[in-house]
Design a protein around this motif. Structure first.
Motif, mmCIF file in Angstrom:
data_model
loop_
_atom_site.group_PDB
_atom_site.id
_atom_site.type_symbol
_atom_site.label_atom_id
_atom_site.label_comp_id
_atom_site.label_asym_id
_atom_site.label_seq_id
_atom_site.Cartn_x
_atom_site.Cartn_y
_atom_site.Cartn_z
ATOM 1 N N HIS A 84 15.581 -23.839 -81.602
ATOM 2 C CA HIS A 84 15.573 -22.417 -81.945
ATOM 3 C C HIS A 84 16.988 -21.960 -82.280
ATOM 4 O O HIS A 84 17.870 -21.950 -81.425
ATOM 5 C CB HIS A 84 15.013 -21.593 -80.784
ATOM 6 C CG HIS A 84 13.543 -21.789 -80.583
ATOM 7 N ND1 HIS A 84 12.598 -20.899 -81.023
ATOM 8 C CD2 HIS A 84 12.849 -22.807 -80.006
ATOM 9 C CE1 HIS A 84 11.389 -21.344 -80.726
ATOM 10 N NE2 HIS A 84 11.516 -22.502 -80.104
ATOM 11 N N ASP A 86 17.723 -18.888 -83.407
ATOM 12 C CA ASP A 86 17.775 -17.429 -83.478
ATOM 13 C C ASP A 86 18.814 -16.880 -82.509
ATOM 14 O O ASP A 86 19.099 -17.456 -81.458
ATOM 15 C CB ASP A 86 16.400 -16.837 -83.158
ATOM 16 C CG ASP A 86 15.919 -17.210 -81.768
ATOM 17 O OD1 ASP A 86 15.882 -16.334 -80.891
ATOM 18 O OD2 ASP A 86 15.607 -18.405 -81.559
ATOM 19 N N LEU A 87 19.399 -15.746 -82.882
ATOM 20 C CA LEU A 87 20.463 -15.132 -82.096
ATOM 21 C C LEU A 87 20.027 -14.745 -80.683
ATOM 22 O O LEU A 87 20.757 -15.015 -79.720
ATOM 23 C CB LEU A 87 21.012 -13.908 -82.835
ATOM 24 C CG LEU A 87 22.130 -13.130 -82.139
ATOM 25 C CD1 LEU A 87 23.329 -14.024 -81.881
ATOM 26 C CD2 LEU A 87 22.531 -11.915 -82.985
ATOM 27 N N PRO A 88 18.848 -14.116 -80.475
ATOM 28 C CA PRO A 88 18.453 -13.744 -79.106
ATOM 29 C C PRO A 88 18.396 -14.939 -78.150
ATOM 30 O O PRO A 88 18.808 -14.828 -76.996
ATOM 31 C CB PRO A 88 17.071 -13.114 -79.300
ATOM 32 C CG PRO A 88 17.094 -12.581 -80.693
ATOM 33 C CD PRO A 88 17.880 -13.592 -81.475
ATOM 34 N N SER A 89 17.896 -16.078 -78.619
ATOM 35 C CA SER A 89 17.822 -17.257 -77.754
ATOM 36 C C SER A 89 19.212 -17.751 -77.381
ATOM 37 O O SER A 89 19.478 -18.115 -76.232
ATOM 38 C CB SER A 89 17.043 -18.379 -78.446
ATOM 39 O OG SER A 89 15.688 -18.029 -78.616
ATOM 40 N N LYS A 90 20.120 -17.759 -78.362
ATOM 41 C CA LYS A 90 21.486 -18.207 -78.090
ATOM 42 C C LYS A 90 22.169 -17.295 -77.077
ATOM 43 O O LYS A 90 22.800 -17.763 -76.120
ATOM 44 C CB LYS A 90 22.299 -18.243 -79.385
ATOM 45 C CG LYS A 90 21.887 -19.325 -80.358
ATOM 46 C CD LYS A 90 22.748 -19.266 -81.604
ATOM 47 C CE LYS A 90 22.372 -20.342 -82.602
ATOM 48 N NZ LYS A 90 23.193 -20.277 -83.831
ATOM 49 N N VAL A 91 22.049 -15.987 -77.295
ATOM 50 C CA VAL A 91 22.702 -15.034 -76.397
ATOM 51 C C VAL A 91 22.129 -15.140 -74.990
ATOM 52 O O VAL A 91 22.867 -15.145 -73.998
ATOM 53 C CB VAL A 91 22.559 -13.597 -76.934
ATOM 54 C CG1 VAL A 91 23.038 -12.582 -75.899
ATOM 55 C CG2 VAL A 91 23.360 -13.433 -78.224
ATOM 56 N N GLU A 92 20.800 -15.244 -74.885
ATOM 57 C CA GLU A 92 20.189 -15.367 -73.559
ATOM 58 C C GLU A 92 20.665 -16.634 -72.860
ATOM 59 O O GLU A 92 20.985 -16.616 -71.663
ATOM 60 C CB GLU A 92 18.665 -15.377 -73.665
ATOM 61 C CG GLU A 92 17.981 -15.459 -72.297
ATOM 62 C CD GLU A 92 16.467 -15.376 -72.372
ATOM 63 O OE1 GLU A 92 15.824 -15.447 -71.307
ATOM 64 O OE2 GLU A 92 15.931 -15.241 -73.487
ATOM 65 N N GLU A 95 24.177 -16.072 -71.646
ATOM 66 C CA GLU A 95 24.260 -15.062 -70.590
ATOM 67 C C GLU A 95 23.779 -15.590 -69.241
ATOM 68 O O GLU A 95 24.274 -15.159 -68.198
ATOM 69 C CB GLU A 95 23.466 -13.819 -70.981
ATOM 70 C CG GLU A 95 24.166 -12.957 -72.020
ATOM 71 C CD GLU A 95 23.417 -11.669 -72.302
ATOM 72 O OE1 GLU A 95 22.180 -11.656 -72.120
ATOM 73 O OE2 GLU A 95 24.065 -10.685 -72.706
ATOM 74 N N TYR A 101 25.218 -24.427 -76.458
ATOM 75 C CA TYR A 101 23.871 -24.263 -77.005
ATOM 76 C C TYR A 101 23.845 -25.050 -78.307
ATOM 77 O O TYR A 101 24.452 -24.643 -79.299
ATOM 78 C CB TYR A 101 23.581 -22.779 -77.243
ATOM 79 C CG TYR A 101 22.141 -22.456 -77.596
ATOM 80 C CD1 TYR A 101 21.282 -21.888 -76.657
ATOM 81 C CD2 TYR A 101 21.645 -22.702 -78.876
ATOM 82 C CE1 TYR A 101 19.970 -21.571 -76.981
ATOM 83 C CE2 TYR A 101 20.335 -22.398 -79.210
ATOM 84 C CZ TYR A 101 19.503 -21.832 -78.260
ATOM 85 O OH TYR A 101 18.197 -21.523 -78.582
ATOM 86 N N GLN A 194 29.362 -14.854 -80.710
ATOM 87 C CA GLN A 194 28.296 -14.650 -79.728
ATOM 88 C C GLN A 194 28.815 -14.868 -78.310
ATOM 89 O O GLN A 194 28.507 -14.107 -77.389
ATOM 90 C CB GLN A 194 27.133 -15.597 -80.027
ATOM 91 C CG GLN A 194 26.414 -15.297 -81.328
ATOM 92 C CD GLN A 194 25.536 -16.447 -81.775
ATOM 93 O OE1 GLN A 194 25.382 -17.439 -81.073
ATOM 94 N NE2 GLN A 194 24.959 -16.323 -82.961
#
Length: 223
Positions: A84, A86-92, A95, A101, A194
């Motif tokens: 994946h 996508d940006l949300p997966s990387k950020v999560e 975090e 990643y 990110q």
């Protein structure tokens, strides 16, 4: 020399066996898991030096496995291996405590290189240093500002250390990616942004990290 132990969690048997074989040929002691729940159990049994987690696995996801490990160990390097982008997966992932990643497909040789890089950088001599008004503890992997305490991933600690060693000058995204991620590629600039987005939320007070538009980042050290 004592072999460094790596825990690899991957639900696809062929991929799991490939990683295990290649890592062993490169001097690592390898334990493998087929899902996140099994990975967490093996982590407590084996206490590996580094962990590689697939993101989407049955029974327990890589995200949940990472959270479970970080509840008891803030220092072990954790790498996500994910299809994946996508940006949300990387950020999560960043975090919740991942140190890297990596987007699949990843070659076994690149996996070895990334593992060696994070393990090499996990070793530090001085236990702490002051980053502006934040006390950064290398051993506990956290930063403190008064009563505020934030946990740091290994990658976040590496970024702070690099900026700390290069105060009052602009560091480009490409330089940060090359020095911290141990890769020479222009494609890493987005990943740097990110990671800095997540890291900045953990710093307080003056003398933190400034963005120099079009050029990169700068840490202005206290006078």
């Amino acid at each position: 020399m004592v072999e460094q132990k790596v825990l690899v969690a991957e639900d696809e048997a062929a991929v799991r066996d490939l990683y295990r074989s290649y890592l062993r040929r490169n001097g690592f002691d390898v334990v493998v898991a087929a899902n996140g729940k099994e990975a967490v159990a093996l982590f407590f049994e084996e206490r590996p030096d580094a962990v590689c987690l697939d993101l989407l696995m049955p029974v327990m996801s890589g995200f949940d496995a990472c959270r479970a490990i970080r509840e008891v160990d803030q220092q072990v390097p954790i790498l996500f291996l994910s299809g994946h982008d996508d940006l949300p997966s990387k950020v999560e992932g960043l975090e919740i405590g991942a140190d890297d990643y990596v987007i699949k497909p990843i070659s076994p040789s690149e996996l070895v290189a990334r593992l060696k890089a994070v393990l090499r950088r996990a070793k530090a001599s001085d236990p702490s240093f002051m980053f502006g008004e934040n006390c950064v503890d290398r051993i506990a992997r956290r930063c403190e500002h008064g009563k505020k305490v934030a946990k740091l991933s290994l990658r976040e600690l590496q970024i702070l250390e690099f900026l700390y060693r290069n105060p009052n000058r602009v560091v480009s995204r490409e330089e940060l990616y090359r020095e911290v991620w141990a890769k020479d590629s222009l494609s890493g600039s987005r990943l740097v942004d990110q990671q800095l987005l997540v890291l900045r939320k953990k710093l307080h007070g003056d003398y933190v990290i400034d963005t120099v538009y079009g050029r990169g980042y700068r840490y202005t050290a206290p006078p």
